[in-house]
Design a protein around this motif. Structure first.
Motif, PDB file in Angstrom:
ATOM      1  N   ASP A 164     120.630-128.180  12.123  1.00  0.00           N
ATOM      2  CA  ASP A 164     119.180-126.771  12.081  1.00  0.00           C
ATOM      3  C   ASP A 164     118.778-126.436  11.705  1.00  0.00           C
ATOM      4  O   ASP A 164     117.613-125.580  12.002  1.00  0.00           O
ATOM      5  N   ALA A 165     118.646-127.975  11.157  1.00  0.00           N
ATOM      6  CA  ALA A 165     116.588-127.675  11.112  1.00  0.00           C
ATOM      7  C   ALA A 165     115.463-127.885  11.791  1.00  0.00           C
ATOM      8  O   ALA A 165     114.309-127.873  11.256  1.00  0.00           O
ATOM      9  N   TYR A 166     116.249-128.920  12.856  1.00  0.00           N
ATOM     10  CA  TYR A 166     114.872-129.446  13.905  1.00  0.00           C
ATOM     11  C   TYR A 166     115.618-129.142  15.286  1.00  0.00           C
ATOM     12  O   TYR A 166     115.916-130.224  15.543  1.00  0.00           O
ATOM     13  N   PRO A 167     114.690-127.923  15.739  1.00  0.00           N
ATOM     14  CA  PRO A 167     114.929-127.684  16.997  1.00  0.00           C
ATOM     15  C   PRO A 167     114.952-129.438  18.072  1.00  0.00           C
ATOM     16  O   PRO A 167     115.336-129.163  19.475  1.00  0.00           O
ATOM     17  N   LEU A 168     113.304-129.346  17.991  1.00  0.00           N
ATOM     18  CA  LEU A 168     113.035-130.303  18.507  1.00  0.00           C
ATOM     19  C   LEU A 168     113.676-131.937  18.028  1.00  0.00           C
ATOM     20  O   LEU A 168     113.443-132.899  19.330  1.00  0.00           O
ATOM     21  N   THR A 184     106.632-144.432  23.028  1.00  0.00           N
ATOM     22  CA  THR A 184     105.718-144.091  21.879  1.00  0.00           C
ATOM     23  C   THR A 184     106.078-143.975  20.961  1.00  0.00           C
ATOM     24  O   THR A 184     105.658-144.733  19.099  1.00  0.00           O
ATOM     25  N   LEU A 185     107.744-145.047  20.252  1.00  0.00           N
ATOM     26  CA  LEU A 185     107.965-145.301  19.454  1.00  0.00           C
ATOM     27  C   LEU A 185     108.333-146.891  19.530  1.00  0.00           C
ATOM     28  O   LEU A 185     109.680-147.353  18.921  1.00  0.00           O
ATOM     29  N   ALA A 186     108.324-147.708  20.016  1.00  0.00           N
ATOM     30  CA  ALA A 186     108.570-148.782  20.242  1.00  0.00           C
ATOM     31  C   ALA A 186     107.988-149.902  19.371  1.00  0.00           C
ATOM     32  O   ALA A 186     108.627-151.491  19.571  1.00  0.00           O
ATOM     33  N   ALA A 187     107.080-149.662  18.802  1.00  0.00           N
ATOM     34  CA  ALA A 187     107.446-150.213  17.127  1.00  0.00           C
ATOM     35  C   ALA A 187     108.618-150.538  16.249  1.00  0.00           C
ATOM     36  O   ALA A 187     108.485-151.023  15.759  1.00  0.00           O
ATOM     37  N   CYS A 188     109.769-149.266  16.819  1.00  0.00           N
ATOM     38  CA  CYS A 188     110.779-149.232  16.028  1.00  0.00           C
ATOM     39  C   CYS A 188     112.131-149.446  16.738  1.00  0.00           C
ATOM     40  O   CYS A 188     112.769-148.925  16.549  1.00  0.00           O
ATOM     41  N   ALA A 189     111.368-150.079  18.113  1.00  0.00           N
ATOM     42  CA  ALA A 189     113.021-149.738  19.039  1.00  0.00           C
ATOM     43  C   ALA A 189     113.870-150.583  18.416  1.00  0.00           C
ATOM     44  O   ALA A 189     115.210-150.528  19.143  1.00  0.00           O
ATOM     45  N   GLU A 190     113.622-152.172  18.277  1.00  0.00           N
ATOM     46  CA  GLU A 190     114.987-152.504  17.476  1.00  0.00           C
ATOM     47  C   GLU A 190     115.996-151.612  16.619  1.00  0.00           C
ATOM     48  O   GLU A 190     117.229-151.577  16.848  1.00  0.00           O
ATOM     49  N   GLU A 191     114.894-151.211  15.406  1.00  0.00           N
ATOM     50  CA  GLU A 191     115.198-150.518  14.230  1.00  0.00           C
ATOM     51  C   GLU A 191     116.310-149.042  15.256  1.00  0.00           C
ATOM     52  O   GLU A 191     117.660-149.244  14.363  1.00  0.00           O
ATOM     53  N   LEU A 303     116.853-139.240   6.018  1.00  0.00           N
ATOM     54  CA  LEU A 303     116.957-139.280   7.911  1.00  0.00           C
ATOM     55  C   LEU A 303     116.769-137.838   7.926  1.00  0.00           C
ATOM     56  O   LEU A 303     115.593-137.863   9.403  1.00  0.00           O
ATOM     57  N   ASP A 304     116.215-137.074   7.393  1.00  0.00           N
ATOM     58  CA  ASP A 304     115.628-135.882   7.302  1.00  0.00           C
ATOM     59  C   ASP A 304     113.906-136.068   7.625  1.00  0.00           C
ATOM     60  O   ASP A 304     113.465-135.220   8.230  1.00  0.00           O
ATOM     61  N   VAL A 305     113.509-136.987   7.060  1.00  0.00           N
ATOM     62  CA  VAL A 305     112.393-137.989   6.519  1.00  0.00           C
ATOM     63  C   VAL A 305     111.799-137.812   7.890  1.00  0.00           C
ATOM     64  O   VAL A 305     110.750-137.749   8.508  1.00  0.00           O
ATOM     65  N   VAL A 306     112.580-138.504   9.321  1.00  0.00           N
ATOM     66  CA  VAL A 306     112.620-138.806   9.914  1.00  0.00           C
ATOM     67  C   VAL A 306     112.881-137.959  11.413  1.00  0.00           C
ATOM     68  O   VAL A 306     111.951-138.034  12.370  1.00  0.00           O
ATOM     69  N   MET A 307     113.937-137.466  11.064  1.00  0.00           N
ATOM     70  CA  MET A 307     113.890-135.989  12.390  1.00  0.00           C
ATOM     71  C   MET A 307     112.654-135.380  11.601  1.00  0.00           C
ATOM     72  O   MET A 307     112.081-134.524  12.956  1.00  0.00           O
ATOM     73  N   HIS A 308     111.943-134.420  10.560  1.00  0.00           N
ATOM     74  CA  HIS A 308     110.783-133.892  10.361  1.00  0.00           C
ATOM     75  C   HIS A 308     109.358-134.736  10.919  1.00  0.00           C
ATOM     76  O   HIS A 308     108.787-134.465  12.223  1.00  0.00           O
ATOM     77  N   PHE A 309     109.456-135.925  10.892  1.00  0.00           N
ATOM     78  CA  PHE A 309     108.080-136.835  12.085  1.00  0.00           C
ATOM     79  C   PHE A 309     108.082-137.031  12.832  1.00  0.00           C
ATOM     80  O   PHE A 309     107.324-137.105  13.869  1.00  0.00           O
ATOM     81  N   ILE A 310     109.765-137.675  13.339  1.00  0.00           N
ATOM     82  CA  ILE A 310     109.964-137.217  15.162  1.00  0.00           C
ATOM     83  C   ILE A 310     109.338-135.445  15.721  1.00  0.00           C
ATOM     84  O   ILE A 310     108.124-135.655  17.026  1.00  0.00           O
ATOM     85  N   SER A 311     109.771-134.930  14.949  1.00  0.00           N
ATOM     86  CA  SER A 311     109.823-133.467  15.288  1.00  0.00           C
ATOM     87  C   SER A 311     108.156-133.360  15.411  1.00  0.00           C
ATOM     88  O   SER A 311     107.678-132.734  15.963  1.00  0.00           O
ATOM     89  N   ARG A 312     107.189-133.279  14.556  1.00  0.00           N
ATOM     90  CA  ARG A 312     105.877-133.485  14.258  1.00  0.00           C
ATOM     91  C   ARG A 312     104.610-134.488  15.237  1.00  0.00           C
ATOM     92  O   ARG A 312     104.005-133.792  15.818  1.00  0.00           O
ATOM     93  N   MET A 313     105.882-135.425  15.886  1.00  0.00           N
ATOM     94  CA  MET A 313     105.165-136.546  16.594  1.00  0.00           C
ATOM     95  C   MET A 313     105.616-135.556  18.391  1.00  0.00           C
ATOM     96  O   MET A 313     104.422-135.495  19.061  1.00  0.00           O
ATOM     97  N   LEU A 314     106.128-135.408  18.282  1.00  0.00           N
ATOM     98  CA  LEU A 314     106.275-134.155  19.838  1.00  0.00           C
ATOM     99  C   LEU A 314     105.854-133.033  19.864  1.00  0.00           C
ATOM    100  O   LEU A 314     105.797-132.729  20.872  1.00  0.00           O
TER     101      LEU A 314
END
Length: 350
Positions: A164-168, A184-191, A303-314
């Motif tokens: 429910d936290a990150y619609p994007l 945009t996330l090619a630098a961490c594609a393997e991860e 995980l929450d921090v990841v979804m937060h900053f991917i949302s900010r990137m988008l």
């Protein structure tokens, strides 16, 4: 209020601050500088003849309901026996703790708040012993928040309600990114490709968390959100922006998660974790189910921090590098937990 780097004000910022201070009926001269730090707000330190203040302009969380709840918590907390300092919003002559103004740079409406300035600096963790008082502070805050009664309803969902936290950046979309990493996330594609096989288990582990004890939780007690005095004692807890109704044990799981990717030795980290746990449990008695959930909640924080900053990137708020850094940290923490979960569980039950 902290040791974040400061810089002089732009003319538009000076105009904005003058207009805000007029709403608080300030007539004396003032000086100020912008604080460089914080991802969600613009912060200015103001010096007047009588006192010093911090002016916060909310940016990515420019929402009246969220800010009203944050201020309700802060005002209620100030009336308890909580021994540490916390931000205290200044009421205007109209008895409001925040103001809506027009940003002269963007033309958008922004919410601003004036806080009393709190002395102190953000700590630097040189010794694992410093984490004992951080755990004690988090436990003291948890105990105080548990007793608060508020009329307003929290706006942010609990950590475990991450869908429910990150619609994007929903769990489904994050897994899509893992299966087919965008440029945009090619630098961490393997991860990301490796996380594709590890995240479903973490999402599944969140089922049943709603049965654990709940209360008001700050949810971000770490070095950037606490102040220490000249003797190194924790003197204040800052940034209640994300306070919400959540799992009581998250107040411990969050700083424990943040310890895992510090540039320290394993021995240093284990001592720091033991001190965090011991300090927190001086003030909060956790039950067996809460202790059992901590390893998954440590990863949930990351995980929450990841979804937060991917949302900010988008949204275009942050550059992709910020999300990349957090994705790499999440993978590192998952790898660490795979090797050390049993030892961590023994530490938690000692």
């Amino acid at each position: 209020m902290s040791n974040k780097q400061q810089q002089s004000l732009l003319p538009a910022e000076q105009q904005l601050i003058s207009e805000v201070l007029a709403l608080y009926a300030f007539t004396s001269e003032w000086q100020g500088e912008r604080n460089q730090g914080g991802m969600n707000n613009s912060t200015f330190v103001l010096h007047t003849r009588d006192a010093n203040y911090v002016l916060r302009q909310y940016e990515t969380h420019n929402d009246q309901a969220k800010i009203a709840f944050e201020h309700g918590v802060l005002m209620a907390l100030s009336k308890t026996d909580f021994e540490l300092d916390s931000p205290k919003p200044v009421s205007s002559f109209s008895n409001e703790t925040y103001q809506i103004i027009r940003d002269h740079i963007t033309g958008a409406s922004k919410i601003v708040t004036l806080f009393r300035y709190l002395e102190g600096v953000n700590p630097v963790w040189d010794s694992p012993g410093q984490l004992l008082p951080l755990g004690q502070a988090a436990g003291q805050l948890s105990s105080a928040l548990a007793r608060l009664e508020l009329e307003l309803e929290p706006v942010y969902p609990a950590y475990y309600r991450i869908e429910d936290a990150y619609p994007l950046c929903t769990p489904a979309r994050l897994l899509e990114f893992c299966a087919s990493p965008p440029e945009t996330l090619a630098a961490c594609a393997e991860e990301l490709r490796q996380l594709q096989h590890e995240l479903p288990g973490l999402f599944e582990a969140l089922r049943g968390m709603e049965q654990l004890p709940h209360q008001l939780v700050h949810g971000d007690v770490n070095a950037s959100n606490v102040l220490v005095d000249q003797e190194g004692n924790v003197s204040a807890i800052l940034d209640f922006e994300f306070v919400t109704w959540d799992l009581r044990v998250m107040e411990l799981a969050v700083p424990m998660s943040d310890m895992l990717t510090m540039d320290k030795s394993e021995e240093w980290m284990w001592q720091a974790q033991a001190n965090l746990i011991r300090g927190f449990r001086e003030n909060v008695e956790l039950n067996a189910d809460e202790l059992k959930a901590i390893p998954q909640l440590i990863l949930l924080r990351s995980l929450d921090v990841v979804m937060h900053f991917i949302s900010r990137m988008l949204e275009g708020t942050d550059e992709p590098e910020v999300a990349v850094e957090q994705i790499v940290k999440l993978k590192q923490r998952i790898d660490w937990m795979r090797m050390n979960e049993e030892l961590l569980r023994r530490l938690l039950t000692e």
